[in-house]
Write an enzyme that holds these catalytic residues in place. Structure first.
Site, mmCIF file in Angstrom:
data_model
loop_
_atom_site.group_PDB
_atom_site.id
_atom_site.type_symbol
_atom_site.label_atom_id
_atom_site.label_comp_id
_atom_site.label_asym_id
_atom_site.label_seq_id
_atom_site.Cartn_x
_atom_site.Cartn_y
_atom_site.Cartn_z
ATOM 1 C CB ALA A 11 -13.340 -6.838 -9.047
ATOM 2 C CD GLN A 111 -11.862 -17.089 -13.296
ATOM 3 O OE1 GLN A 111 -10.764 -16.693 -13.646
ATOM 4 N NE2 GLN A 111 -12.445 -16.681 -12.179
ATOM 5 C CG ASP A 158 8.413 -10.479 -11.837
ATOM 6 O OD1 ASP A 158 8.493 -10.557 -10.612
ATOM 7 O OD2 ASP A 158 7.514 -11.047 -12.493
ATOM 8 C CG HIS A 186 5.250 -13.991 -11.270
ATOM 9 N ND1 HIS A 186 5.915 -12.817 -11.023
ATOM 10 C CD2 HIS A 186 4.347 -14.121 -10.279
ATOM 11 C CE1 HIS A 186 5.426 -12.260 -9.927
ATOM 12 N NE2 HIS A 186 4.476 -13.040 -9.457
HETATM 13 P P1 NAX Z 1 -6.626 -10.580 -2.433
HETATM 14 O O1 NAX Z 1 -6.739 -11.793 -1.567
HETATM 15 O O2 NAX Z 1 -6.636 -9.225 -1.824
HETATM 16 O O3 NAX Z 1 -7.809 -10.596 -3.507
HETATM 17 C C1 NAX Z 1 -8.120 -11.723 -4.245
HETATM 18 C C2 NAX Z 1 -9.595 -11.639 -4.586
HETATM 19 O O4 NAX Z 1 -9.886 -12.698 -5.483
HETATM 20 C C3 NAX Z 1 -10.504 -11.811 -3.366
HETATM 21 O O5 NAX Z 1 -11.427 -10.734 -3.302
HETATM 22 C C4 NAX Z 1 -11.216 -13.144 -3.649
HETATM 23 O O6 NAX Z 1 -12.559 -13.133 -3.167
HETATM 24 C C5 NAX Z 1 -11.170 -13.191 -5.175
HETATM 25 N N1 NAX Z 1 -11.311 -14.519 -5.750
HETATM 26 C C6 NAX Z 1 -10.849 -15.704 -5.271
HETATM 27 N N2 NAX Z 1 -11.237 -16.700 -6.071
HETATM 28 C C7 NAX Z 1 -11.926 -16.139 -7.096
HETATM 29 C C8 NAX Z 1 -12.607 -16.672 -8.234
HETATM 30 N N3 NAX Z 1 -12.662 -17.975 -8.457
HETATM 31 N N4 NAX Z 1 -13.214 -15.793 -9.075
HETATM 32 C C9 NAX Z 1 -13.197 -14.470 -8.834
HETATM 33 N N5 NAX Z 1 -12.600 -13.925 -7.750
HETATM 34 C C10 NAX Z 1 -11.970 -14.751 -6.903
HETATM 35 O O7 NAX Z 1 -5.326 -10.827 -3.332
HETATM 36 P P2 NAX Z 1 -4.492 -9.759 -4.190
HETATM 37 O O8 NAX Z 1 -3.457 -9.161 -3.323
HETATM 38 O O9 NAX Z 1 -5.442 -8.870 -4.891
HETATM 39 O O10 NAX Z 1 -3.716 -10.734 -5.200
HETATM 40 C C11 NAX Z 1 -4.386 -11.455 -6.188
HETATM 41 C C12 NAX Z 1 -3.459 -12.434 -6.872
HETATM 42 O O11 NAX Z 1 -2.377 -11.746 -7.502
HETATM 43 C C13 NAX Z 1 -2.786 -13.442 -5.923
HETATM 44 O O12 NAX Z 1 -2.836 -14.722 -6.516
HETATM 45 C C14 NAX Z 1 -1.347 -12.957 -5.862
HETATM 46 O O13 NAX Z 1 -0.460 -14.008 -5.560
HETATM 47 C C15 NAX Z 1 -1.160 -12.454 -7.261
HETATM 48 N N6 NAX Z 1 -0.043 -11.555 -7.519
HETATM 49 C C16 NAX Z 1 0.581 -11.656 -8.707
HETATM 50 C C17 NAX Z 1 1.605 -10.806 -9.079
HETATM 51 C C18 NAX Z 1 2.248 -10.921 -10.417
HETATM 52 O O14 NAX Z 1 3.185 -10.151 -10.678
HETATM 53 N N7 NAX Z 1 1.850 -11.824 -11.308
HETATM 54 C C19 NAX Z 1 2.140 -9.785 -8.139
HETATM 55 C C20 NAX Z 1 1.156 -9.435 -7.058
HETATM 56 C C21 NAX Z 1 0.379 -10.594 -6.499
HETATM 57 O O15 NAX Z 1 1.199 -11.294 -5.590
#
Ligand code: NAX
Length: 334
Positions: A11, A111, A158, A186
């Site tokens: 979050a 989780q 997508d 994906h």
């Molecule tokens: P960010 O790096 O901005 O945020 C990720 C957050 O997750 C960080 O605040 C981190 O502290 C937290 N986090 C890491 N491990 C955790 C855990 N075990 N429990 C709870 N929180 C944890 O990444 P963001 O741009 O927000 O992207 C998040 C994810 O979405 C990435 O894996 C990204 O690749 C994926 N995406 C997926 C998409 C889809 O269509 N399925 C598209 C967008 C995005 O690329």
């Protein structure tokens, strides 16, 4: 109306920041349903989540009942009705695919187990964090008491990208477009499929032929422009914006949950859901399909024809999903 408890992991990240305010505004669950937000982070992400919580308070959203922040999965998922698993471990320089899968299994396994223990009986889970399909598989495998069809991975972004590209190419509105499907993983192997799509009620290929100058031009556009553009749009956004898609990803995650709960209406959308062998996709994989919902969760649209081109593209993406599953199995992670 009873409040719905929505848990968002990651979050404190950029998707989380684009997502939380819209959930709290009622854009996901509707204008009448109060919401309790749970923000689950790792310790390094707690401050950013706390900052978002302060801003949520400052919005004075009428539907927002509470915001709780935690780095403990059991606390975060306790009584959750909806879990949006956004937080994931990104690929670091030099990381092999097996390392990435293992690092994420270390997140999505625990989780899933916590969801299994403490979530509400009607829990629905969408996995956004990549590799999303296999992370969904791992979370579901760790939650034996939750039916596998309550888990899904996000391919709605997508799907929406494909809808927008088709509308743009035919110079029509996105509201004229129906019947688009994302198949498979994906990832860059996904198959964005317009073979069953329509634009203002006419077959998309016909409308495209008018716009592009004939059937051959349509085939070239599909293979050389449309499919790669949709599949690699994430990289295009990074190249232009300097960071990965956030607002559009949050919008897609919100639409995924909204349509699952409130229904898809006449048309269909795309989501990576549990295969029971539909379209020859190996049973047990989380693969993207055309899906509908009447409000009780996504169901795969069956009976669509796939020609040789579509079959080959779907098979290639499913081969990648199978390889990811086999890799996590070999590592003893599922
Ligand atoms: P960010 O790096 O901005 O945020 C990720 C957050 O997750 C960080 O605040 C981190 O502290 C937290 N986090 C890491 N491990 C955790 C855990 N075990 N429990 C709870 N929180 C944890 O990444 P963001 O741009 O927000 O992207 C998040 C994810 O979405 C990435 O894996 C990204 O690749 C994926 N995406 C997926 C998409 C889809 O269509 N399925 C598209 C967008 C995005 O690329």
């Amino acid at each position: 109306m009873d409040a719905t408890t929505v848990t968002v992991t990651g979050a404190g990240g950029q998707i989380g920041y684009a997502l939380l305010f819209r959930i709290a505004s009622g854009a996901m669950l509707g204008p009448d349903r109060p919401v309790r937000l749970r923000l689950l982070e790792i310790p390094q992400g707690l401050k950013a989540a706390e900052g978002a919580a302060l801003e949520l308070q400052d919005c004075a959203f009428p539907l927002l009942r509470s915001v709780e922040i935690t780095d403990d999965a059991r606390t975060g998922f306790d009584g959750a009705n909806i879990a949006m698993l956004v937080g994931a471990r990104p690929r670091a320089a030099g990381m092999e695919r097996g390392d990435l899968l293992a690092a994420n299994a270390g997140i999505f396994g625990p989780q899933g187990a916590a969801l299994n223990e403490v979530a509400a009986a009607d829990i629905r889970v969408v996995v956004v964090g990549n590799p999303a399909n296999t992370n969904a598989l791992i979370a579901a495998a760790s939650a034996p008491d939750i039916p596998g069809d309550r888990f899904a991975a996000l391919t709605r972004l997508d799907h929406d990208r494909a809808v927008a590209q088709l509308a743009d190419a035919t110079r029509r509105s996105v509201t004229d477009v129906a019947g688009v499907t994302i198949w498979g993983n994906h990832s860059a192997t996904q198959f964005p499929d317009l073979d069953h799509a329509t634009v203002a009620g006419r077959p998309a290929r016909e409308v495209l032929a008018d716009a592009l100058g004939g059937a051959d031009a349509v085939t070239r556009w599909l293979d050389d422009e449309f499919v790669p553009r949709v599949a690699k749009r994430g990289a295009e956004i990074i190249a232009v914006r300097g960071s990965s898609s956030a607002a559009s990803a949050a919008n897609a995650a919100l639409s995924h949950i909204r349509d699952s709960l409130l229904g898809t209406g006449d048309g269909w959308t795309s989501a990576a859901v549990l295969s029971r062998g539909e379209y020859g996709v190996a049973e047990g994989l989380y693969s993207s399909f055309p899906v509908t919902s009447d409000g009780s969760g996504y169901r795969i649209v069956e009976g669509l024809s796939l020609d040789d081109r579509a079959r080959a593209r779907l098979d290639a993406s499913v081969a990648e999903l199978t390889a990811e599953r086999d890799a996590v199995r070999a590592l003893g992670l599922i």
